[in-house]
Write a protein that holds these residues in place. Structure first.
Motif, PDB file in Angstrom:
ATOM      1  N   ALA A   1      39.562  35.423  38.099  1.00 44.24           N
ATOM      2  CA  ALA A   1      38.243  35.966  38.420  1.00 44.24           C
ATOM      3  C   ALA A   1      37.139  34.974  38.058  1.00 44.24           C
ATOM      4  CB  ALA A   1      38.027  37.282  37.677  1.00 44.24           C
ATOM      5  N   HIS A   2      37.360  34.220  36.982  1.00 37.54           N
ATOM      6  CA  HIS A   2      36.371  33.213  36.557  1.00 37.54           C
ATOM      7  C   HIS A   2      36.331  32.040  37.538  1.00 37.54           C
ATOM      8  CE1 HIS A   2      33.985  30.790  33.748  1.00 37.54           C
ATOM      9  NE2 HIS A   2      34.816  29.792  34.021  1.00 37.54           N
ATOM     10  N   LEU A   3      37.506  31.593  37.993  1.00 38.24           N
ATOM     11  CA  LEU A   3      37.566  30.443  38.884  1.00 38.24           C
ATOM     12  C   LEU A   3      37.173  30.794  40.315  1.00 38.24           C
ATOM     13  CD1 LEU A   3      40.914  28.782  37.710  1.00 38.24           C
ATOM     14  CD2 LEU A   3      38.611  27.888  37.356  1.00 38.24           C
ATOM     15  N   ASP A   4      37.461  32.001  40.725  1.00 36.07           N
ATOM     16  CA  ASP A   4      37.225  32.404  42.114  1.00 36.07           C
ATOM     17  C   ASP A   4      36.532  33.765  42.162  1.00 36.07           C
ATOM     18  OD1 ASP A   4      37.309  32.527  44.882  1.00 36.07           O
ATOM     19  OD2 ASP A   4      39.358  33.320  44.924  1.00 36.07           O
ATOM     20  N   PRO A   5      35.292  33.850  41.644  1.00 33.67           N
ATOM     21  CA  PRO A   5      34.607  35.148  41.629  1.00 33.67           C
ATOM     22  C   PRO A   5      34.377  35.723  43.020  1.00 33.67           C
ATOM     23  CG  PRO A   5      33.076  33.366  41.102  1.00 33.67           C
ATOM     24  CD  PRO A   5      34.455  32.784  41.078  1.00 33.67           C
ATOM     25  N   ASP A   6      34.239  34.852  44.016  1.00 35.87           N
ATOM     26  CA  ASP A   6      34.029  35.344  45.382  1.00 35.87           C
ATOM     27  C   ASP A   6      35.290  35.974  45.968  1.00 35.87           C
ATOM     28  OD1 ASP A   6      31.432  34.470  45.307  1.00 35.87           O
ATOM     29  OD2 ASP A   6      31.860  32.547  46.254  1.00 35.87           O
ATOM     30  N   GLY A   7      36.425  35.732  45.320  1.00 37.79           N
ATOM     31  CA  GLY A   7      37.658  36.315  45.821  1.00 37.79           C
ATOM     32  C   GLY A   7      37.884  37.742  45.360  1.00 37.79           C
ATOM     33  N   LEU A   8      37.083  38.210  44.378  1.00 35.67           N
ATOM     34  CA  LEU A   8      37.262  39.565  43.861  1.00 35.67           C
ATOM     35  C   LEU A   8      36.965  40.620  44.917  1.00 35.67           C
ATOM     36  CD1 LEU A   8      35.806  39.502  40.225  1.00 35.67           C
ATOM     37  CD2 LEU A   8      38.180  39.911  40.909  1.00 35.67           C
ATOM     38  N   ALA A   9      35.822  40.479  45.575  1.00 36.21           N
ATOM     39  CA  ALA A   9      35.401  41.505  46.537  1.00 36.21           C
ATOM     40  C   ALA A   9      36.406  41.686  47.682  1.00 36.21           C
ATOM     41  CB  ALA A   9      34.016  41.176  47.079  1.00 36.21           C
ATOM     42  N   PRO A  10      36.897  40.597  48.308  1.00 38.55           N
ATOM     43  CA  PRO A  10      37.904  40.799  49.373  1.00 38.55           C
ATOM     44  C   PRO A  10      39.170  41.488  48.867  1.00 38.55           C
ATOM     45  CG  PRO A  10      36.971  38.590  49.504  1.00 38.55           C
ATOM     46  CD  PRO A  10      36.481  39.193  48.224  1.00 38.55           C
ATOM     47  N   ARG A  11      39.621  41.125  47.648  1.00 37.38           N
ATOM     48  CA  ARG A  11      40.813  41.777  47.106  1.00 37.38           C
ATOM     49  C   ARG A  11      40.555  43.252  46.869  1.00 37.38           C
ATOM     50  NH1 ARG A  11      41.365  36.917  44.237  1.00 37.38           N
ATOM     51  NH2 ARG A  11      40.431  37.776  42.340  1.00 37.38           N
ATOM     52  N   GLU A  12      39.364  43.585  46.348  1.00 37.09           N
ATOM     53  CA  GLU A  12      39.024  44.988  46.115  1.00 37.09           C
ATOM     54  C   GLU A  12      38.938  45.763  47.417  1.00 37.09           C
ATOM     55  OE1 GLU A  12      36.429  44.108  42.060  1.00 37.09           O
ATOM     56  OE2 GLU A  12      35.433  44.489  43.968  1.00 37.09           O
ATOM     57  N   GLU A  13      38.369  45.144  48.431  1.00 34.15           N
ATOM     58  CA  GLU A  13      38.289  45.802  49.740  1.00 34.15           C
ATOM     59  C   GLU A  13      39.684  46.082  50.290  1.00 34.15           C
ATOM     60  OE1 GLU A  13      35.964  43.213  52.126  1.00 34.15           O
ATOM     61  OE2 GLU A  13      34.081  43.608  51.057  1.00 34.15           O
ATOM     62  N   GLN A  14      40.598  45.135  50.091  1.00 33.56           N
ATOM     63  CA  GLN A  14      41.959  45.340  50.576  1.00 33.56           C
ATOM     64  C   GLN A  14      42.661  46.441  49.792  1.00 33.56           C
ATOM     65  OE1 GLN A  14      43.301  43.754  53.353  1.00 33.56           O
ATOM     66  NE2 GLN A  14      44.777  45.412  53.073  1.00 33.56           N
ATOM     67  N   LEU A  15      42.487  46.427  48.462  1.00 32.92           N
ATOM     68  CA  LEU A  15      43.082  47.483  47.633  1.00 32.92           C
ATOM     69  C   LEU A  15      42.517  48.848  48.010  1.00 32.92           C
ATOM     70  CD1 LEU A  15      43.134  45.758  44.117  1.00 32.92           C
ATOM     71  CD2 LEU A  15      45.108  46.298  45.544  1.00 32.92           C
ATOM     72  N   HIS A  16      41.207  48.878  48.279  1.00 33.95           N
ATOM     73  CA  HIS A  16      40.584  50.142  48.670  1.00 33.95           C
ATOM     74  C   HIS A  16      41.116  50.609  50.020  1.00 33.95           C
ATOM     75  CE1 HIS A  16      37.526  53.261  48.602  1.00 33.95           C
ATOM     76  NE2 HIS A  16      37.172  52.925  49.823  1.00 33.95           N
ATOM     77  N   ALA A  17      41.280  49.661  50.945  1.00 30.55           N
ATOM     78  CA  ALA A  17      41.787  50.017  52.266  1.00 30.55           C
ATOM     79  C   ALA A  17      43.242  50.483  52.203  1.00 30.55           C
ATOM     80  CB  ALA A  17      41.665  48.823  53.210  1.00 30.55           C
ATOM     81  N   ASP A  18      43.995  49.965  51.222  1.00 27.59           N
ATOM     82  CA  ASP A  18      45.421  50.290  51.110  1.00 27.59           C
ATOM     83  C   ASP A  18      45.688  51.528  50.252  1.00 27.59           C
ATOM     84  OD1 ASP A  18      45.998  48.118  52.675  1.00 27.59           O
ATOM     85  OD2 ASP A  18      46.494  46.788  50.992  1.00 27.59           O
ATOM     86  N   ARG A  19      44.623  52.150  49.725  1.00 27.18           N
ATOM     87  CA  ARG A  19      44.841  53.305  48.843  1.00 27.18           C
ATOM     88  C   ARG A  19      45.511  54.438  49.628  1.00 27.18           C
ATOM     89  NH1 ARG A  19      40.086  53.883  51.132  1.00 27.18           N
ATOM     90  NH2 ARG A  19      39.115  55.939  51.401  1.00 27.18           N
ATOM     91  N   PHE A  20      46.340  55.205  48.933  1.00 26.72           N
ATOM     92  CA  PHE A  20      46.968  56.345  49.595  1.00 26.72           C
ATOM     93  C   PHE A  20      47.520  57.297  48.547  1.00 26.72           C
ATOM     94  CE2 PHE A  20      50.648  53.792  48.638  1.00 26.72           C
ATOM     95  CZ  PHE A  20      51.674  54.707  48.416  1.00 26.72           C
TER      96      PHE A  20
END
Length: 445
Positions: free
Chosen positions: A183-202
């Motif tokens: 998260a420290h090295l790639d803070p911009d990568g957090l939001a896409p991962r969260e969006e994917q996790l949110h989209a994959d929720r079930f």
């Protein structure tokens, strides 16, 4: 190779010396720990010695060699399958061995000049026997994931930090540290991962042929944190009542998994008969972020009990929920030191200790499974109910520390203080302090 074989021989000699040639059951606690540590060092040395072998097997089995591939000549479709069959490792572990071996081996440029390994700090830690293959693989995998987006110098510093921090951590603890590093090295990568996790929720609920109700689901951290906190809080209450009560309650033989199932059922029963939003047991969800990052909408935040860091956007949304406590570091706070005026630590003090200890300072259990204990006892030693005299421990670790004779030392003040656990002489004659609390996961080099 001679140097590697010599290091292996030295590690074997260390195992023999630690045990004195006696059977394990004849060893005292301190001697048994010494043998355990010697075997750990031997295993790490074996990892380091074998990785170049796995790398060379792969090189001699590359696809372009066709029928002359070493793996094919030995009757295997791939070098990973050959390594798996000969070492007893899984095919997945064999693939990881090859990856780590290639990433930590010296390289040769197109002009024939020698170049350092792709990941020199991990290579050095492997060669010194400080980390083994699983830890090296975890660090390398993360660094390779962020290589395109992360600053090269920052990634190099992070690799050095992680390689230095890995010895002494369990693999689960190291993965938690690696998640923060990513998260420290790639803070911009957090939001896409969260969006994917949110989209994959079930969540699915169905009845099988035997009559059992099957509940299966996956949640993103924002939605999963309150579910996890509520169920774990109820289970903690069940365990405490069982441990502290005689009679029928003390005879509760349910497993933790059974308690979790009962906790979910209790929450749903409450929801069916309650006009208000169910608040669950006496547990809270705390989201944490620095004030500057929260205002700027940058950086990463944390949710107690969730290893994966979250983006500033998630922290802002969660902080707007009245049932979730936002902890903004660097902001104003109430007075936390109560001296001898109060016997019990206040909720605000416990939240401050969560910032320092991160949960059980000894084993890392989540905050809701802990209680605040006085280092110097309130009644016997006139200990103050101050942050400097408090520590978060789960019930099991509290009993273990007192019964086994561990000492605790706290260096510094506030949430940045370092908590040290000093083992008893019978366990470690040298009494080498072991770092506890949240500072185990600090990324500062």
């Amino acid at each position: 190779m001679d140097e590697l074989l010599a290091s292996l021989a030295a590690a074997v000699d260390a195992v023999r010396a630690a045990g004195g040639g006696r059977a394990p059951e004849a060893l005292g606690p301190g001697e048994l720990m010494a043998v355990n540590e010697a075997f750990g060092a031997l295993r790490r040395r074996v990892d380091a010695a074998y990785l170049p072998v796995a790398t060379e097997i792969t090189r001699q089995s590359r696809t372009e060699l066709g029928k002359d591939s070493l793996a094919r000549k030995q009757g295997f479709r791939s070098p990973a399958m050959l390594i798996s069959a000969t070492t007893g490792a899984t095919v997945g572990d064999a693939v990881r061995m090859v990856t780590v071996g290639e990433a930590t081996a010296p390289r040769t440029t197109l002009t024939g000049q020698s170049a350092p390994a792709k990941h020199p700090h991990v290579a050095a830690a492997l060669s010194a026997g400080e980390i083994g293959m699983p830890a090296a693989s975890a660090i390398i995998s993360m660094l390779d994931r962020v290589a395109i987006r992360a600053d090269r110098a920052a990634a190099d510093r992070m690799e050095k930090t992680l390689a230095a921090a890995a010895p002494g951590l369990t693999l689960d603890q190291l993965h938690k540290l690696i998640a923060r590093a990513e998260a420290h090295l790639d803070p911009d990568g957090l939001a896409p991962r969260e969006e994917q996790l949110h989209a994959d929720r079930f969540l699915t609920v169905r009845e099988d042929r035997g009559g059992a109700i099957l509940v299966t689901g996956a949640f993103d951290p924002e939605n999963g944190a309150p579910i996890k906190a509520a169920i774990e809080g109820l289970v903690t209450g069940m365990i405490r009542r069982r441990d502290d009560t005689a009679g029928p309650v003390a005879e509760d033989t349910r497993s933790v998994r059974q308690m979790q199932a009962d906790a979910l059922a209790d929450l749903c029963r409450h929801a069916l008969g309650c006009a208000e939003v169910p608040t669950g047991p006496s547990t809270t969800v705390v989201v944490r972020m620095s004030l500057s990052d929260l205002e700027a909408g940058t950086g990463a935040g944390e949710i107690d009990g969730i290893a994966q860091p979250v983006s500033a956007a998630v922290v802002r949304r969660m902080a707007a929920d009245a049932q979730i406590i936002p902890c903004v570091l660097g902001g104003e706070s109430e007075i936390l030191d109560w001296g001898r005026a109060k016997r019990l630590f206040t909720p605000a003090q416990k939240l401050a200790l969560v910032e320092r200890d991160g949960g059980c300072a000894f084993c890392g259990a989540p905050p809701h499974m802990t209680v605040v204990h006085h280092l110097r006892w309130w009644a016997r030693d006139a200990g103050r109910t101050d942050l400097g005299n408090g520590i978060l421990l789960c019930v099991a670790c509290h009993h273990r520390i007192h019964n086994d004779g561990w000492d605790i030392r706290i260096d510094g003040t506030g949430s940045g203080a370092r908590v040290w656990f000093i083992p008893p002489p019978w366990l470690d004659p040298a009494r080498t302090p072991r770092l506890g609390g949240r500072t185990r996961y600090d990324l500062a080099a």
